[in-house]
Design an enzyme around this catalytic site. Structure first.
Site, mmCIF file in Angstrom:
data_model
loop_
_atom_site.group_PDB
_atom_site.id
_atom_site.type_symbol
_atom_site.label_atom_id
_atom_site.label_comp_id
_atom_site.label_asym_id
_atom_site.label_seq_id
_atom_site.Cartn_x
_atom_site.Cartn_y
_atom_site.Cartn_z
ATOM 1 N N ASP A 1 8.104 55.695 1.667
ATOM 2 C CA ASP A 1 7.783 57.002 2.226
ATOM 3 C C ASP A 1 6.534 57.669 1.668
ATOM 4 O OD1 ASP A 1 10.333 56.274 2.972
ATOM 5 O OD2 ASP A 1 11.262 58.168 2.427
ATOM 6 N N GLU B 1 18.041 54.498 -8.155
ATOM 7 C CA GLU B 1 17.282 54.257 -6.913
ATOM 8 C C GLU B 1 15.989 53.490 -7.212
ATOM 9 O OE1 GLU B 1 16.232 57.927 -4.976
ATOM 10 O OE2 GLU B 1 15.351 56.917 -3.237
HETATM 11 C C1 DGY Z 1 13.956 60.948 2.936
HETATM 12 O O1 DGY Z 1 13.371 60.780 1.844
HETATM 13 O O2 DGY Z 1 14.706 61.884 3.144
HETATM 14 C C2 DGY Z 1 13.764 59.987 4.042
HETATM 15 O O3 DGY Z 1 14.578 60.249 5.102
HETATM 16 C C3 DGY Z 1 14.038 58.631 3.580
HETATM 17 O O4 DGY Z 1 14.198 57.755 4.631
#
Ligand code: DGY
Length: 421
Positions: free
Chosen positions: A164, A394
């Site tokens: 992300d 994580e």
């Molecule tokens: C978040 O970090 O909330 C994204 O949805 C991850 O997929």
């Protein structure tokens, strides 16, 4: 903790995160079923309960759209600890979902599950039920995200990359306008802000979420007008590998609809067009902004996925492996998610430096496929040190090894059961 204790802890985590047929990545921070998390997590369930592992996959596929997309989040049950929720995404289906996908590792995982299953008849029955779903998912990627058959699919959102907050997306994301309404993030209620994206990025993530909704998820309009379009080496490589795995599964099961011919064609086109993403100056493949056609000159575990997809030719693979040796020398742990010589490298922040175990596993599969045994072993040893030191976070700070982000994390527990323990 010794290995037996770790195995027990990893299994306990999957049970703790089981919400009845699907597994949340971790409670509170990510309280629904995520696409590539679910696939990886199923590998962990395979070590505990094969029927439960297949169920994870079937529950994910329940969220599939009529056009073939398997979304990035399936909101099976309402939980209010996450933002943006199903209402914000605005998808009107009985089973609510988001409107983007995630790295399509699913078919590759299904192939591993099929091959490793002890209960062969259950495996055969489970795979037969979902082959059409998997084929439709892959055709969705190719038809909707590469309608001109260039061989390179595009992604529409940094969340779709699964990586992300990678610095690879910074420049392109900065051209997306910020969202104009006020909102309250919930991720910062669960994780320290130094380990999460900045507000500026969130404003743009949400603009895109709104953009898809405002244009009624019209794929043609979005393909032509989305303000963020990325040739993402990670997605392209993972899709490519999964398509080859899917074709191989169809052959094994003697299932040959006409559509597998289309998959074969797409695989061949990608093999010839991937060279467009190679940068001889970086000894690496690079992500490319599909709107400006500019390279993003940041090396990440995503750009290294060409090894996993077996898309690098022999000379490119040697160069990638030389970069990898340096990469491994630069940090105390793992293959960091961003090359530590990058100006944007941060050892603890989400996708800007920390180590993700499932990415290290994919990369190790890639180095292994090319015969780089020393690097394969180094990646594995380092991953193993991390879980023995910290357990199942994580992600992990690549300098200190400290666990970051969510604790008791499903994919870390699962990939450890599958790969390390
Ligand atoms: C978040 O970090 O909330 C994204 O949805 C991850 O997929």
């Amino acid at each position: 903790m010794n290995s037996d204790e770790l195995i027990k802890k990893a299994k306990d985590i999957l049970e703790l995160n089981d919400l009845g047929g699907y597994t949340v990545p971790t409670h509170n921070l990510y309280p629904f079923q995520w696409n590539w998390d679910a696939a990886i997590t199923a590998l962990g369930w395979m070590k505990m309960d094969e029927a439960r592992a297949w169920q994870e996959i079937h529950m994910l596929i329940k969220g599939q759209w009529d056009n073939g997309m398997i979304p990035h989040i399936i909101f099976h049950k309402e939980v209010d600890s996450y933002f943006p929720d199903a209402e914000v995404w605005g998808v009107k289906r009985d089973l609510r979902t988001t409107s983007i996908s995630q790295p399509p590792v699913l078919a590759s995982i299904v192939k591993i599950m099929f091959e490793q299953a002890k209960d062969k008849s259950l495996a055969q029955e489970s795979v037969s039920k979902i082959l059409d779903n998997l084929i439709n998912y892959h055709l969705w990627w190719y038809n909707e995200r590469d309608p001109e058959s260039t061989g390179l699919v595009v992604s529409y959102h940094p969340w779709e990359s699964g990586m992300d907050n990678s610095p690879a997306w910074d420049k392109s994301l900065a051209t997306v306008p910020p969202v104009s309404w006020e909102y309250k993030r919930k991720d910062l209620d669960h994780v320290d802000s130094s380990e999460r994206p900045h507000a500026d990025e969130y404003d743009r993530y949400l603009y895109l979420v709104d953009f898809f909704k405002k244009h009624n998820f019209d794929s043609q309009y979005i393909y032509q007008n989305c303000p963020y379009k990325m040739f993402d080496v990670g997605i392209i490589s993972i899709l490519h590998k999964a398509s080859k795995d899917l074709i191989s599964l169809c052959n094994t099961l003697k299932y040959k609809p006409d559509t597998t011919f289309e998959l074969n064609t797409r695989v061949t086109i990608t093999e010839s067009s991937i060279s467009q993403l190679w940068s001889e100056n970086h000894y690496n493949f690079l992500n490319k902004d599909a709107i400006t056609n500019e390279f993003c000159p940041v090396l990440t575990t995503g750009t290294m996925m060409a090894l996993y997809g077996e898309l690098a030719n022999e000379s490119q693979a040697i160069k990638l492996n030389n970069v990898l040796k340096d990469w491994l020398d630069l940090t105390n742990y793992g293959v960091s998610s961003t090359y530590a010589k990058s100006a944007e490298f941060e050892p603890q922040r989400y996708w800007r430096g920390p180590v993700w175990l499932h990415m290290n596993w994919l990369l190790a599969l890639g180095t292994d496929a090319y015969g780089f045994t020393e690097e394969t072993q180094r990646i594995k040893d380092s991953a193993s040190k991390l879980i023995h030191k910290e357990g199942f976070y994580e992600y992990f700070n690549c300098d200190t090894g400290a666990g970051c982000g969510g604790d008791a994390f499903s994919w870390t527990a699962a990939i450890s059961l599958h790969w390390l323990l």
